[in-house]
Design a protein around this motif. Structure first.
Motif, short mmCIF file in Angstrom:
data_model
loop_
_atom_site.label_atom_id
_atom_site.label_comp_id
_atom_site.label_asym_id
_atom_site.label_seq_id
_atom_site.Cartn_x
_atom_site.Cartn_y
_atom_site.Cartn_z
N ALA A 66 -5.16 -9.88 5.08
CA ALA A 66 -4.07 -9.27 5.80
C ALA A 66 -3.91 -7.85 5.27
O ALA A 66 -4.41 -7.53 4.19
N PHE A 67 -3.26 -7.02 6.03
CA PHE A 67 -3.15 -5.62 5.67
C PHE A 67 -1.69 -5.22 5.62
O PHE A 67 -0.85 -5.78 6.32
N GLY A 68 -1.38 -4.22 4.81
CA GLY A 68 0.00 -3.79 4.69
C GLY A 68 0.10 -2.32 4.32
O GLY A 68 -0.88 -1.68 3.92
N CYS A 69 1.31 -1.83 4.46
CA CYS A 69 1.64 -0.45 4.13
C CYS A 69 2.81 -0.49 3.15
O CYS A 69 3.78 -1.21 3.37
N ILE A 70 2.71 0.24 2.08
CA ILE A 70 3.78 0.27 1.08
C ILE A 70 4.97 1.04 1.66
O ILE A 70 4.81 2.15 2.17
N ALA A 71 6.15 0.44 1.61
CA ALA A 71 7.34 1.04 2.21
C ALA A 71 8.16 1.83 1.19
O ALA A 71 8.81 2.80 1.55
N ASP A 93 3.55 4.68 2.33
CA ASP A 93 2.41 4.95 3.21
C ASP A 93 1.05 4.68 2.58
O ASP A 93 0.03 4.87 3.24
N ASP A 94 0.99 4.22 1.31
CA ASP A 94 -0.27 3.74 0.77
C ASP A 94 -0.63 2.46 1.50
O ASP A 94 0.22 1.60 1.72
N LYS A 95 -1.88 2.33 1.90
CA LYS A 95 -2.33 1.14 2.63
C LYS A 95 -3.02 0.18 1.67
O LYS A 95 -3.80 0.60 0.81
N VAL A 96 -2.73 -1.11 1.81
CA VAL A 96 -3.27 -2.13 0.91
C VAL A 96 -3.86 -3.29 1.71
O VAL A 96 -3.53 -3.49 2.88
N VAL A 97 -4.73 -4.03 1.06
CA VAL A 97 -5.24 -5.29 1.59
C VAL A 97 -4.48 -6.39 0.85
O VAL A 97 -4.41 -6.39 -0.38
N GLU A 127 6.08 -6.37 -5.47
CA GLU A 127 7.15 -7.15 -4.85
C GLU A 127 6.88 -7.21 -3.36
O GLU A 127 6.58 -6.20 -2.73
N ARG A 128 6.95 -8.40 -2.77
CA ARG A 128 6.59 -8.62 -1.37
C ARG A 128 7.41 -7.75 -0.42
O ARG A 128 6.90 -7.25 0.59
N LEU A 129 8.66 -7.53 -0.71
CA LEU A 129 9.50 -6.75 0.20
C LEU A 129 9.09 -5.29 0.29
O LEU A 129 9.50 -4.59 1.20
N SER A 130 8.26 -4.82 -0.64
CA SER A 130 7.82 -3.43 -0.60
C SER A 130 6.63 -3.23 0.34
O SER A 130 6.22 -2.10 0.59
N VAL A 131 6.09 -4.32 0.90
CA VAL A 131 4.92 -4.24 1.77
C VAL A 131 5.31 -4.57 3.21
O VAL A 131 5.87 -5.62 3.48
N GLN A 132 5.00 -3.64 4.12
CA GLN A 132 5.20 -3.89 5.54
C GLN A 132 3.86 -4.29 6.15
O GLN A 132 2.85 -3.64 5.88
N PRO A 133 3.81 -5.35 6.96
CA PRO A 133 2.53 -5.81 7.50
C PRO A 133 1.94 -4.86 8.54
O PRO A 133 2.66 -4.17 9.25
N LEU A 134 0.61 -4.85 8.60
CA LEU A 134 -0.14 -4.07 9.59
C LEU A 134 -1.16 -4.98 10.26
O LEU A 134 -1.67 -5.90 9.64
N ASN A 135 -1.50 -4.70 11.51
CA ASN A 135 -2.55 -5.45 12.20
C ASN A 135 -3.92 -5.15 11.62
O ASN A 135 -4.79 -6.00 11.57
N GLN A 136 -4.15 -3.91 11.23
CA GLN A 136 -5.44 -3.52 10.66
C GLN A 136 -5.19 -2.40 9.66
O GLN A 136 -4.18 -1.71 9.72
N LEU A 137 -6.11 -2.24 8.74
CA LEU A 137 -5.92 -1.30 7.64
C LEU A 137 -5.78 0.15 8.10
O LEU A 137 -5.04 0.92 7.51
N ASP A 138 -6.44 0.52 9.20
CA ASP A 138 -6.36 1.90 9.64
C ASP A 138 -5.25 2.16 10.66
O ASP A 138 -5.14 3.24 11.22
#
Length: 152
Positions: A66-71, A93-97, A127-138
C-alpha cells in the motif's frame, strides 16, 4: 444475542474476501460473500467481544504493498512503540510504501519504507495517523482513493 453471525475475512490475492454466515428467521444458515479491494483508508472490521472492548482485524492496502503520503512531521521508530524513537523523521508530502499496520496498546502504527537520497532505503515505523493513503506511489498527495467493491 438477537443476531447470530460468524464473520470470516481473508486475503484473496490482491483483494479481501469477507464471508458472513447468519441464521435466518427460519433457522437456516445464510452465506453472504463480498470480494473487494482491501480498504485503502485502513478501516477495520470491529466485532464486539462481549467485554465492552472491540476486537478488530486490521487489513493493509489491497495490493502487495500500500502507498501513503506523510501528512505531518513524523518521527521514525525502530518498532511500533513510542519508546523506540529515532532522531530521523519524514516531512509532509514525503511518499512511503506501507508494509504493515499494527495496533499496540491502543496506538496504531504503520511500518513504512522511504527512499532517501541521503540514507538509501529506510524501513521504520510511524504513527498511523500521520500517513494518508494513496492509490499509487506517484499519485499526488491529495488524490482521492478509488473504491469498487464486488458483492454477491
Amino acid at each position: 444475542p438477537a443476531e447470530k453471525e460468524i464473520v470470516s475475512i481473508e486475503r484473496y490475492g490482491p483483494l479481501a474476501r469477507t464471508e458472513v454466515y447468519s441464521v435466518t428467521d427460519e433457522d437456516e444458515i445464510k452465506l453472504s460473500t463480498t470480494i473487494e479491494d482491501i480498504d485503502y483508508d485502513f478501516s477495520r472490521v470491529s466485532i464486539n467481544s462481549g467485554n465492552d472492548q472491540d476486537s478488530f482485524i486490521s487489513i493493509r492496502g489491497g495490493r502487495e504493498e500500500a502507498f501513503g503520503c506523510i501528512a505531518t512531521k513524523s518521527y521514525l521508530y525502530e518498532a511500533p512503540d513510542s519508546g523506540t524513537a529515532t532522531t530521523m523523521y519524514l516531512i509532509p508530502d514525503d511518499k512511503v510504501v506501507i508494509k504493515d499496520i499494527r495496533r499496540v496498546r491502543g496506538d496504531e502504527w504503520a511500518e513504512v519504507t522511504y527512499s532517501s537520497s541521503t540514507h538509501g532505503l529506510i524501513r521504520a515505523w510511524v504513527e498511523r495517523l500521520s500517513v494518508q493513503p494513496l492509490n499509487q506511489l506517484d499519485a499526488p498527495c491529495d488524490a482521492p482513493i478509488a473504491d469498487s467493491p464486488i458483492t454477491n
